[in-house]
Scaffold this motif. Structure first.
Motif, PDB file in Angstrom:
ATOM      1  N   LYS A  36      59.951  22.776  34.470  1.00  0.00           N
ATOM      2  CA  LYS A  36      59.037  23.816  34.955  1.00  0.00           C
ATOM      3  C   LYS A  36      59.700  25.185  34.941  1.00  0.00           C
ATOM      4  CE  LYS A  36      55.994  21.124  37.908  1.00  0.00           C
ATOM      5  NZ  LYS A  36      55.515  20.914  39.283  1.00  0.00           N
ATOM      6  N   MET A  37      60.948  25.243  35.392  1.00  0.00           N
ATOM      7  CA  MET A  37      61.666  26.503  35.443  1.00  0.00           C
ATOM      8  C   MET A  37      61.830  27.071  34.034  1.00  0.00           C
ATOM      9  SD  MET A  37      65.334  27.334  37.228  1.00  0.00           S
ATOM     10  CE  MET A  37      66.138  25.977  36.418  1.00  0.00           C
ATOM     11  N   SER A  38      62.226  26.244  33.091  1.00  0.00           N
ATOM     12  CA  SER A  38      62.403  26.697  31.713  1.00  0.00           C
ATOM     13  C   SER A  38      61.090  27.198  31.129  1.00  0.00           C
ATOM     14  CB  SER A  38      62.954  25.564  30.853  1.00  0.00           C
ATOM     15  OG  SER A  38      64.213  25.169  31.309  1.00  0.00           O
ATOM     16  N   GLU A  39      60.035  26.440  31.348  1.00  0.00           N
ATOM     17  CA  GLU A  39      58.731  26.809  30.803  1.00  0.00           C
ATOM     18  C   GLU A  39      58.244  28.136  31.387  1.00  0.00           C
ATOM     19  OE1 GLU A  39      54.249  25.187  31.398  1.00  0.00           O
ATOM     20  OE2 GLU A  39      55.718  23.681  30.802  1.00  0.00           O
ATOM     21  N   LYS A  40      58.301  28.261  32.710  1.00  0.00           N
ATOM     22  CA  LYS A  40      57.801  29.482  33.355  1.00  0.00           C
ATOM     23  C   LYS A  40      58.631  30.700  32.971  1.00  0.00           C
ATOM     24  CE  LYS A  40      55.645  27.197  37.262  1.00  0.00           C
ATOM     25  NZ  LYS A  40      54.272  27.528  36.948  1.00  0.00           N
ATOM     26  N   CYS A  41      59.956  30.553  32.965  1.00  0.00           N
ATOM     27  CA  CYS A  41      60.813  31.692  32.631  1.00  0.00           C
ATOM     28  C   CYS A  41      60.691  32.059  31.159  1.00  0.00           C
ATOM     29  CB  CYS A  41      62.257  31.408  33.033  1.00  0.00           C
ATOM     30  SG  CYS A  41      62.476  31.328  34.835  1.00  0.00           S
ATOM     31  N   PHE A  42      60.547  31.083  30.293  1.00  0.00           N
ATOM     32  CA  PHE A  42      60.363  31.367  28.867  1.00  0.00           C
ATOM     33  C   PHE A  42      59.064  32.138  28.659  1.00  0.00           C
ATOM     34  CE2 PHE A  42      58.892  30.479  24.585  1.00  0.00           C
ATOM     35  CZ  PHE A  42      60.028  30.724  23.831  1.00  0.00           C
ATOM     36  N   MET A  43      57.980  31.671  29.274  1.00  0.00           N
ATOM     37  CA  MET A  43      56.688  32.338  29.113  1.00  0.00           C
ATOM     38  C   MET A  43      56.731  33.765  29.654  1.00  0.00           C
ATOM     39  SD  MET A  43      54.781  30.222  27.489  1.00  0.00           S
ATOM     40  CE  MET A  43      53.164  30.914  27.680  1.00  0.00           C
ATOM     41  N   LYS A  44      57.475  33.978  30.724  1.00  0.00           N
ATOM     42  CA  LYS A  44      57.553  35.295  31.340  1.00  0.00           C
ATOM     43  C   LYS A  44      58.431  36.244  30.537  1.00  0.00           C
ATOM     44  CE  LYS A  44      58.978  37.437  35.725  1.00  0.00           C
ATOM     45  NZ  LYS A  44      59.580  38.608  35.140  1.00  0.00           N
ATOM     46  N   CYS A  45      59.519  35.751  29.984  1.00  0.00           N
ATOM     47  CA  CYS A  45      60.558  36.622  29.437  1.00  0.00           C
ATOM     48  C   CYS A  45      60.578  36.756  27.919  1.00  0.00           C
ATOM     49  CB  CYS A  45      61.930  36.132  29.897  1.00  0.00           C
ATOM     50  SG  CYS A  45      62.140  36.183  31.693  1.00  0.00           S
ATOM     51  N   VAL A  46      60.102  35.753  27.216  1.00  0.00           N
ATOM     52  CA  VAL A  46      60.215  35.782  25.757  1.00  0.00           C
ATOM     53  C   VAL A  46      58.860  36.180  25.175  1.00  0.00           C
ATOM     54  CG1 VAL A  46      60.818  34.466  23.693  1.00  0.00           C
ATOM     55  CG2 VAL A  46      62.016  34.029  25.854  1.00  0.00           C
ATOM     56  N   ILE A  47      58.814  37.431  24.724  1.00  0.00           N
ATOM     57  CA  ILE A  47      57.558  37.978  24.202  1.00  0.00           C
ATOM     58  C   ILE A  47      57.318  37.507  22.763  1.00  0.00           C
ATOM     59  CG2 ILE A  47      56.240  40.093  23.784  1.00  0.00           C
ATOM     60  CD1 ILE A  47      57.032  39.536  26.766  1.00  0.00           C
ATOM     61  N   LYS A  48      58.343  37.648  21.919  1.00  0.00           N
ATOM     62  CA  LYS A  48      58.237  37.236  20.520  1.00  0.00           C
ATOM     63  C   LYS A  48      59.318  36.195  20.238  1.00  0.00           C
ATOM     64  CE  LYS A  48      57.923  41.764  19.120  1.00  0.00           C
ATOM     65  NZ  LYS A  48      58.132  42.813  18.126  1.00  0.00           N
ATOM     66  N   PRO A  49      58.963  34.909  20.289  1.00  0.00           N
ATOM     67  CA  PRO A  49      59.974  33.876  20.018  1.00  0.00           C
ATOM     68  C   PRO A  49      60.578  34.043  18.623  1.00  0.00           C
ATOM     69  CG  PRO A  49      57.982  32.899  20.918  1.00  0.00           C
ATOM     70  CD  PRO A  49      57.667  34.332  20.608  1.00  0.00           C
ATOM     71  N   GLY A  50      61.877  33.821  18.562  1.00  0.00           N
ATOM     72  CA  GLY A  50      62.581  33.904  17.292  1.00  0.00           C
ATOM     73  C   GLY A  50      63.730  32.915  17.304  1.00  0.00           C
ATOM     74  N   THR A  51      64.719  33.176  16.472  1.00  0.00           N
ATOM     75  CA  THR A  51      65.854  32.272  16.372  1.00  0.00           C
ATOM     76  C   THR A  51      66.876  32.492  17.478  1.00  0.00           C
ATOM     77  OG1 THR A  51      66.953  33.789  14.851  1.00  0.00           O
ATOM     78  CG2 THR A  51      65.604  32.029  13.884  1.00  0.00           C
ATOM     79  N   SER A  52      66.794  33.645  18.169  1.00  0.00           N
ATOM     80  CA  SER A  52      67.715  33.918  19.276  1.00  0.00           C
ATOM     81  C   SER A  52      67.058  34.868  20.264  1.00  0.00           C
ATOM     82  CB  SER A  52      69.020  34.522  18.746  1.00  0.00           C
ATOM     83  OG  SER A  52      68.759  35.777  18.137  1.00  0.00           O
ATOM     84  N   LEU A  53      67.661  34.966  21.443  1.00  0.00           N
ATOM     85  CA  LEU A  53      67.159  35.877  22.473  1.00  0.00           C
ATOM     86  C   LEU A  53      67.934  37.186  22.398  1.00  0.00           C
ATOM     87  CD1 LEU A  53      66.989  33.451  25.541  1.00  0.00           C
ATOM     88  CD2 LEU A  53      65.131  34.101  24.020  1.00  0.00           C
ATOM     89  N   ASP A  54      67.213  38.309  22.552  1.00  0.00           N
ATOM     90  CA  ASP A  54      67.951  39.563  22.626  1.00  0.00           C
ATOM     91  C   ASP A  54      68.493  39.719  24.044  1.00  0.00           C
ATOM     92  OD1 ASP A  54      65.957  40.717  24.300  1.00  0.00           O
ATOM     93  OD2 ASP A  54      64.881  41.549  22.588  1.00  0.00           O
ATOM     94  N   SER A  55      69.284  40.743  24.268  1.00  0.00           N
ATOM     95  CA  SER A  55      69.973  40.884  25.560  1.00  0.00           C
ATOM     96  C   SER A  55      69.000  41.037  26.730  1.00  0.00           C
ATOM     97  CB  SER A  55      70.960  42.048  25.529  1.00  0.00           C
ATOM     98  OG  SER A  55      70.279  43.267  25.300  1.00  0.00           O
ATOM     99  N   SER A  56      67.893  41.747  26.527  1.00  0.00           N
ATOM    100  CA  SER A  56      66.931  41.911  27.623  1.00  0.00           C
ATOM    101  C   SER A  56      66.245  40.589  27.953  1.00  0.00           C
ATOM    102  CB  SER A  56      65.903  42.990  27.293  1.00  0.00           C
ATOM    103  OG  SER A  56      65.106  42.602  26.192  1.00  0.00           O
ATOM    104  N   GLU A  57      65.964  39.772  26.943  1.00  0.00           N
ATOM    105  CA  GLU A  57      65.364  38.461  27.186  1.00  0.00           C
ATOM    106  C   GLU A  57      66.350  37.546  27.901  1.00  0.00           C
ATOM    107  OE1 GLU A  57      62.247  38.079  23.431  1.00  0.00           O
ATOM    108  OE2 GLU A  57      64.361  37.570  23.130  1.00  0.00           O
ATOM    109  N   GLN A  58      67.618  37.597  27.492  1.00  0.00           N
ATOM    110  CA  GLN A  58      68.644  36.786  28.148  1.00  0.00           C
ATOM    111  C   GLN A  58      68.761  37.158  29.625  1.00  0.00           C
ATOM    112  OE1 GLN A  58      72.342  37.105  26.011  1.00  0.00           O
ATOM    113  NE2 GLN A  58      71.486  36.262  24.138  1.00  0.00           N
ATOM    114  N   LYS A  59      68.778  38.448  29.896  1.00  0.00           N
ATOM    115  CA  LYS A  59      68.889  38.921  31.285  1.00  0.00           C
ATOM    116  C   LYS A  59      67.660  38.501  32.089  1.00  0.00           C
ATOM    117  CE  LYS A  59      69.725  43.035  34.039  1.00  0.00           C
ATOM    118  NZ  LYS A  59      69.955  44.483  34.035  1.00  0.00           N
ATOM    119  N   CYS A  60      66.488  38.647  31.493  1.00  0.00           N
ATOM    120  CA  CYS A  60      65.239  38.274  32.166  1.00  0.00           C
ATOM    121  C   CYS A  60      65.228  36.779  32.492  1.00  0.00           C
ATOM    122  CB  CYS A  60      64.044  38.641  31.291  1.00  0.00           C
ATOM    123  SG  CYS A  60      62.439  38.214  31.993  1.00  0.00           S
ATOM    124  N   VAL A  61      65.604  35.946  31.527  1.00  0.00           N
ATOM    125  CA  VAL A  61      65.623  34.492  31.737  1.00  0.00           C
ATOM    126  C   VAL A  61      66.615  34.136  32.845  1.00  0.00           C
ATOM    127  CG1 VAL A  61      66.246  32.279  30.697  1.00  0.00           C
ATOM    128  CG2 VAL A  61      64.785  33.865  29.444  1.00  0.00           C
TER     129      VAL A  61
END
Length: 90
Positions: A36-61
């Motif tokens: 649940k935590m992974s799903e909710k945080c991913f939906m909240k923080c990752v706007i455009k899924p790709g092969t990696s997270l940028d620094s702002s997405e990493q911080k948000c997650v």
């Protein structure tokens, strides 16, 4: 082992069975929490899924997961305290 025939278990066997059940419930609860935590945080923080997270997405997650765990622990501790109070009143 037939749980319905628990009256034929010794005290030690019954305690071992209860311990095993508690462990399995704890594992299932932890898996559900992480999912649940992974799903909710991913939906909240990752706007455009790709092969990696940028620094702002990493911080948000990371911050989202920290807040989620803080909230979960607060609820768990409050619930545990309530159960203990109710058991003392019995």
């Amino acid at each position: 082992m037939n749980v319905l025939a628990s009256e034929s278990l010794t005290d030690k066997e019954r305690d071992e069975l209860m311990q095993q059940i508690k462990q399995e419930v704890a594992i299932a609860s932890t898996q559900e929490l992480l999912m649940k935590m992974s799903e909710k945080c991913f939906m909240k923080c990752v706007i455009k899924p790709g092969t990696s997270l940028d620094s702002s997405e990493q911080k948000c997650v990371a911050m989202c997961m920290d807040r989620y765990m803080d909230a979960y622990n607060l609820v768990l501790n409050t619930y545990s305290a309530r159960i203990q109070r109710e058991q003392k009143q019995m």
